[in-house]
Design an enzyme around this catalytic site. Structure first.
Site, PDB file in Angstrom:
ATOM      1  N   ASP A  79       0.853  -1.176   0.000  1.00 33.88           N
ATOM      2  CA  ASP A  79       0.000   0.000   0.000  1.00 33.88           C
ATOM      3  C   ASP A  79       0.897   1.236   0.000  1.00 33.88           C
ATOM      4  O   ASP A  79       2.078   1.153   0.349  1.00 33.88           O
ATOM      5  CB  ASP A  79      -0.891  -0.034   1.246  1.00 33.88           C
ATOM      6  CG  ASP A  79      -1.917   1.079   1.260  1.00 33.88           C
ATOM      7  OD1 ASP A  79      -2.255   1.583   0.180  1.00 33.88           O
ATOM      8  OD2 ASP A  79      -2.382   1.437   2.356  1.00 33.88           O
ATOM      9  N   ASP A 117      -8.493  -4.779   1.931  1.00 34.90           N
ATOM     10  CA  ASP A 117      -7.250  -5.529   1.750  1.00 34.90           C
ATOM     11  C   ASP A 117      -7.337  -6.961   2.276  1.00 34.90           C
ATOM     12  O   ASP A 117      -6.457  -7.771   1.981  1.00 34.90           O
ATOM     13  CB  ASP A 117      -6.098  -4.812   2.464  1.00 34.90           C
ATOM     14  CG  ASP A 117      -5.832  -3.434   1.904  1.00 34.90           C
ATOM     15  OD1 ASP A 117      -5.808  -3.305   0.666  1.00 34.90           O
ATOM     16  OD2 ASP A 117      -5.652  -2.489   2.694  1.00 34.90           O
TER      17      ASP A 117
END
Length: 887
Positions: free
Chosen positions: A332, A628
């Site tokens: 990320d 996620d």
């Protein structure tokens, strides 16, 4: 009802059309209609899965070859009546089963963590009245009212939105709250760009709004993620795959070989079946490294402790070693590769560009002296501003971009408190529809209107621009170029303007802002890269590990940050829309050549991870949001953020970073490689010990001479060495250059070509030397008990010197550091030496093990053999290490 759940394109259609499609109205449903729909659609909750019975989960911990392997070792020890040793092995089996049972129970909480993100109650319009109902009772067509602090209870198509900002980080990963409006957007807009939608589970940061429910339960965005998470099968780690395969092959080989030797001894050598059985038991005890699984577990546990000191908490033990095999890290952006602190990078006025130094909200150490217009712009930026910057830790209360403006003003020598002392008379709060904020201030020169907002919006409201010598004609083309330039660098841009108001003005309205403004300039903001992340990415490249950025941010911003991080000089970027347009046949190739993925959805992240794994890559994935969780679970190593990570992400991951720092991932990879090296060292040291013993027994049976060691003596060797020398290899520090090697191949076994050669070579050498010592002692007229005692001591001494050799797999051991050993190594050798003295000279040990005292010259000969063994093995390592490509 023509379209009961129009979730696919409700963001692209007017709110009135969605209300009509849902057979609803702005005043909501009737109670009767809501009850009927609840019966038809079901509750607005995520489905519970029937939990697997605890007893089956516990018994399942025993169903793998590693456990069978350990049970085989316990059985072998028990057959020799060595019940303490067997009991220790069984204790390890049970402890492993209990730990696995508890960890599996935690993993099953991932779905529960997502369910807990849905609010318990919601305010809705029923029969035209505002009422509070349980979230589970919401149905498509309900009109829901939301305000600051609320968690959105279902997917909503907004009907109204006033100053509405919603934190969607759990779904999009964006650190800045999303501004909401009611106008439709493009049908193919990314999830983060669907401004007329409010998603279940997200948090209302400010403002108010209302919306019609378009999806409930599993049909919501968060519900679809929960469904994906439940469908993702947890992968077996590379280490467990290797250990299971190794254990199956080795156990089959050991017992098949023992059976053949038993038949050979009875039929062709005339052994009685009792004697043959004892010989075969000796062979099995010598061959099966019963302590190996326990030592591997301890090695992993030590890696867990070391990683904890590097801010990485391991939730599943084998993930320690899997990190060492990682060949690609999907990370990320926000907060992991960047600081998650907005920073003013540039200030642009008509007179030029000022680049502002420093990163984050801390303004100290980066002062600058702005010119007049730049100073006026920064003064306006902190007056038309509602945030607070606290000096205790430099934390922002309020909008991050407004906090960054205060930090920039302090760097310019301005005092925010003094500047704000100019009384604010009135304000128009920021509104997503109008895209600006305006404030009215009583200044010495008279009332002044200050405006801050979207550059293109303020340009349309401005008639001139501020210049060094006074107002100038607005140069819209100049400002468009400057705005585009900042956007290409991945910066978010805000513009500033002012307007002198008539004396006596005490209030402002939208009409006062619509024209006649003087444009001051723009500022460019960026969430700067972490300096340690830049160094960590460079280290990844040296280690042969590729890094991919997967973010919900815009493509330009992501690409700019990628360049600053050194991810790639000219990064290839694909957006979620690009990925959707790529046919399945070309998806894997497209993913392989791309460094940055922007505006991605949970489905995109999951597809990206699977595409990389299909190429045989060992993938580590970082994340913090609910979006996620599926990809974290799918990855070979899922890494969740400990500070800003949601519980759903943490539960789906194997590792949690306590500092949310990419550099900690690289440190953990370093430790993972060390753990794998140490496991290979343990195996490479243990198997030749057992192999030498086993070959010695086999030769005795094949050539029909007395056993050079009795079964109980073989067990003594295994016991004294496995619990000492075999264990200290788990504590070995990293070898130099551990991060200069390429990742090992995903399919590489624990016994690489070099290690397999080493096991065979050392086993044969130990057997040859043991037999030579045995027959030499018998040739000297010694008793067979004395000859066996010399063989046992010779094997133990050779293992001690072999330990110094195998401590370094990739370099010579003939260094000062290599020869002096470590504290654990020296302590283990001291224990072994003491044990061998007791074995050789204590009468009680002589009685138990059939050993006999040796003379001084015998000891000198045995130690000399050990030294020569080390020299031979070092020469062999030097000559052959380059022949085998094990890395």
């Amino acid at each position: 009802m023509t379209d009961p759940c129009p979730t696919a394109d409700s963001h692209a259609r007017p709110a009135a059309a969605i209300l009509a499609a849902l057979d609803s109205s702005a005043s909501g449903l009737t109670a009767a209609d809501a009850a009927a729909r609840l019966a038809r659609h079901g509750p607005n909750s995520l489905p519970d899965e029937a939990p697997r019975p605890a007893i089956l989960r516990f018994l399942g911990q025993f169903n793998n070859a590693l456990i069978w392997f350990m049970l085989a070792g316990a059985t072998a020890a028990a057959l020799l009546s060595h019940y303490i040793d067997a009991g220790v092995i069984m204790a390890v089996v049970i402890v492993n089963a209990v730990v696995g049972f508890l960890q599996e129970g935690k993993a099953e909480n991932a779905l529960n963590a997502i369910r807990g993100m849905i609010a318990p109650h919601a305010s809705v319009l029923r029969d035209g009245h505002r009422v509070s109902v349980g979230v589970a009772d919401l149905v498509p067509g309900d009109v829901v009212l939301i305000e600051a602090g609320d968690r959105v209870p279902a997917d909503l198509r907004l009907i109204s939105a006033r100053n509405l900002l919603i934190d969607e980080a759990i779904l999009t990963g964006e650190s800045v709250a999303s501004s909401k409006a009611t106008d439709p957007v493009a049908a193919d807009a990314a999830l983060g760009d669907r401004r007329p939608m409010a998603w279940s589970g997200t948090l209302v940061a400010s403002g108010q709004g209302s919306g019609v429910v378009t999806a409930t339960g599993p049909q919501t965005q968060i519900g679809q993620i929960s469904t994906m998470l439940g469908e993702v099968q947890t992968l077996t780690t590379p280490l467990l795959r290797q250990i299971n395969a190794f254990a199956r092959r080795f156990t089959l080989f050991a017992f098949a070989g023992a059976a053949l030797i038993f038949v050979f001894a009875v039929t062709l050598r005339g052994f009685s079946w009792e004697d043959a059985l004892m010989a075969v038991v000796a062979l099995a005890v010598g061959l099966v490294p019963e302590g190996l699984p326990a030592v591997i577990t301890i090695t992993l546990a030590i890696g867990v402790q070391r990683m904890a000191s590097r801010r990485a908490v391991i939730r599943r033990l084998p993930a320690v070693e899997t990190l060492g095999a990682t060949s690609i890290i999907c990370s990320d952006k926000t907060g992991t590769l960047t600081r998650n602190e907005m920073t003013v990078r540039r200030v642009v006025t008509a007179d030029g560009v000022t680049m502002v130094q420093g990163a984050g909200y801390d303004p100290t150490g980066h002062g600058f002296a702005p010119d007049g217009i730049t100073r006026d712009l920064l003064r306006a930026a902190i007056q038309c501003n509602d945030a607070e910057l606290r000096p205790d830790g430099w934390k922002v209360e309020g909008d991050p971009m407004e906090g960054a403006l205060i930090a920039a003003a302090i760097k310019a020598g301005l005092d925010p408190a003094a500047e704000r002392g100019a009384g604010r008379l009135d304000a128009i709060p920021f509104d997503a529809e109008h895209r600006f904020m305006a404030t009215l201030h009583a200044l010495p020169e008279g009332p002044v209107l200050l405006v801050k907002g979207a550059p293109e919006r303020l340009l349309t409201m401005s008639g001139d621009q501020a210049g060094a010598s006074g107002p100038q004609l607005l140069d819209a083309a100049f400002w468009t170029d400057r705005i585009d330039e900042a956007a290409r660098e991945g910066e978010r841009v805000l513009a500033y303007a002012f307007k002198a108001m008539p004396q006596g003005t005490t209030g402002i309205g939208f009409d006062d802002v619509q024209g006649g403004l003087t444009f001051l300039g723009i500022t460019g903001f960026i969430d700067p890269p972490r300096p340690e992340a830049v160094a960590a990415i460079a280290e990844c490249h040296r280690a042969g590990i590729e890094v991919r950025m997967i973010t919900g941010d815009h493509a330009e911003t992501a690409a700019a940050i990628a360049r600053q991080l050194g991810l790639a000089r000219d990064p290839q970027v694909l957006t979620g829309q690009d990925l959707d347009r790529i046919p399945d046949a070309g998806f894997v190739k497209a993913v392989a050549r791309t460094q940055v993925f922007a505006r991605t959805s949970p489905e995109h992240k999951l597809r990206i991870v699977r595409a990389l794994q299909s190429q045989g890559r060992v993938v580590a994935m970082t994340g913090d949001g609910v979006n996620d969780a599926p990809s974290l679970k799918q990855a070979d190593v899922g890494i969740a953020m400990g500070i800003k990570g949601t519980e759903a992400a943490k539960e789906a991951a194997q590792i949690v970073l306590m500092d949310d720092n990419f550099a900690s991932i690289v440190a953990a990879v370093h430790e993972g490689r060390t753990v794998h090296d140490n496991i290979r060292k343990v195996i490479g040291w243990t198997l030749p010990t057992n192999g030498g013993e086993a070959l010695t027994v086999i030769m005795a049976i094949l050539l029909n001479f007395a056993l050079p060691m009795t079964p109980v003596q073989i067990l003594w060797i295994n016991l004294i060495l496995a619990s000492t020398l075999g264990l200290v290899l788990a504590f070995e520090p990293s070898e130099p250059g551990v991060m200069a090697r390429k990742p090992r191949k995903a399919g590489a076994g624990l016994l690489t070509p070099f290690m397999l050669w080493r096991v065979c070579f050392v086993s044969v050498m130990f057997m040859a030397i043991s037999l030579a010592v045995f027959f030499w002692a018998l040739g000297q007229g010694r008793e067979i008990e004395v000859a066996r005692t010399m063989v046992v001591n010779t094997l133990v001494v050779m293992e001690i010197f072999y330990l110094f050799n195998i401590r370094y797999l990739h370099m010579t051991s003939f260094t000062l550091t290599g020869l002096k050993g470590t504290g654990p190594v020296l302590a283990a050798i001291a224990v072994v030496v003491a044990g061998q003295f007791a074995f050789t000279y204590l009468p009680v040990m002589n009685g138990i093990f059939g050993s006999r005292p040796l003379g001084l010259m015998d000891g000198v000969i045995i130690v000399t053999i050990g030294v020569l063994t080390l020299v031979v093995l070092e020469v062999e390592k030097h000559l052959l290490r380059g022949v085998f490509d094990d890395d």
